[in-house]
Design an enzyme around this catalytic site. Sequence first.
Site, PDB file in Angstrom:
ATOM      1  CG  ASP B  60      -2.216   0.687   1.013  1.00 35.32           C
ATOM      2  OD1 ASP B  60      -2.177   1.923   0.938  1.00 35.32           O
ATOM      3  OD2 ASP B  60      -3.271   0.033   0.908  1.00 35.32           O
ATOM      4  CG  HIS B 100      -5.318   3.466   1.761  1.00 33.02           C
ATOM      5  ND1 HIS B 100      -5.051   2.181   1.344  1.00 33.02           N
ATOM      6  CD2 HIS B 100      -6.634   3.661   1.594  1.00 33.02           C
ATOM      7  CE1 HIS B 100      -6.171   1.638   0.923  1.00 33.02           C
ATOM      8  NE2 HIS B 100      -7.147   2.522   1.060  1.00 33.02           N
ATOM      9  CB  SER B 244      -9.469   0.597   0.989  1.00 35.49           C
ATOM     10  OG  SER B 244      -9.227   0.987  -0.314  1.00 35.49           O
TER      11      SER B 244
END
Lengths: 184, 292
Positions: B60, B100, B244
């Site tokens: 990520d 994230h 996600s």
Amino acid sequence: MTLPVDAAAPTERRLLQSIVEVARHAFGAAASSIFLVDPDAGDLVFEAVAGEGDGQLVGSRFPAGTGIAGWVAASGQSMLVDDLRESEHFSGTAAASTGYVPNSIMAAPLFSGDACIGVLEVLDRGADGVREMADVELLDLLADQAAIGLELLTRLRATAPDQRSDKALRLLAMAESLLENARG
Amino acid sequence: MSDPPWRRPAKAYTPGVPAWGAMTSTQTLEEFAAVPMAGVSPEWAWGGADGSGVRVCVVDSGVQADHPLVGGIDRSVTTVENDAGVVEIADCAPSDRAGHGTACAGVIRSLAPKCSLSSVQVLTDGKTGSGAALLAGLSWAIDEGFDVINLSLATTRTALSARLHALVDRAYFRRCALVVSAHNRPVPSYPWSFSSVISVASHDEDDPATYYYNPAPPVEFHARGVRVPVAWPGGGTIRSTGNSFAAPHISGLCALVLGKHPWLTPFQLKTVLFLCAGNVVGRFGGAHDTPR
């Protein structure tokens, strides 16, 4: 005869502005903005803002990959985050660079074909915390429409000047010959 | 210790010799532990498990290791383009530019507190980042032999599809459970849509342990993905929505299951997930019976 390269820029500007106005209105949001990805540097450039920050932000840049918009641009995925004020680090950075600290951000990618060319962002939606999935869906729909509009405009900009100048030259030639005939 | 059979390099191909045959009349194949599926239940699958001994990798934007909800990571690498324009892997500080990856790592840790977490940063450059870096980072993680890889990313670039397909198939045969989030909208995108991965989208309930099997794939499972409290760089949490954050719920669950049953292959693991899903009929008398 050549037209200025950015002949269509005012239309593009109006299109982008209209998109952020619609997005802001649709969500009752404090602000909405569009970033476009600078194809050379990869930076995200603020291109249009409605609401908070509309005066000073257009033209400012963020390095690729920064923050939520950066993640959305790099991953091509939309994203919604709330409670941003809980995270001091993030708020500090955002505040320093934009002058407005949102509590929530929702962002969707703008696609041209399979490449992400920008990000549509909505800050502080009015309807708080009840329609997350539906909101993301609506933002995605708006982003798609916006991206299609941008793509059409880009295509038009690529082809239209020549056609227009051809036509103008033909009209000019016709007018000249008419005038000559009239004189003769 | 030598590599297990599923991680050994492929045998060289000899023309004229059947590539995929085995002379079992003269050569005894290695014995395999079978998993009887009849007794599979959530209790069997992950009851009492904490993810110990399972290596999970988050591919990520990087992971902030010192976030209290992440609780440290074992390895942090990033993708860098060398002078020849080739993307390579390099060790890096355990930090996160976008937040994230930290969010995903925190979700995994919340479910599997004792698993080992590592990070591959692939979202570093908006220009070339998502393509070459994604392939390089994912490839590295698969070769490293992680048990579970969480990929909360999808690409819409059709040019990458064939290479991604080959890559995720390699993961599958090497017993690397690749848990991938579905794209947030219905556009052709990869690699979540390939059958060798475990693909996850959101449901809108608040329970982190509730997940469903999707009766209408390609996306196979639905896990918590709406208003998920997630770790965010700086130390606090935010609430975030998107597929996600559904994927790391299933990654965490996979870490729990593999901690108890490390011999499960990806297809067996997927079967276990299917059998224990909240809407699968048969074990509790009807669909939507709460299994826990």
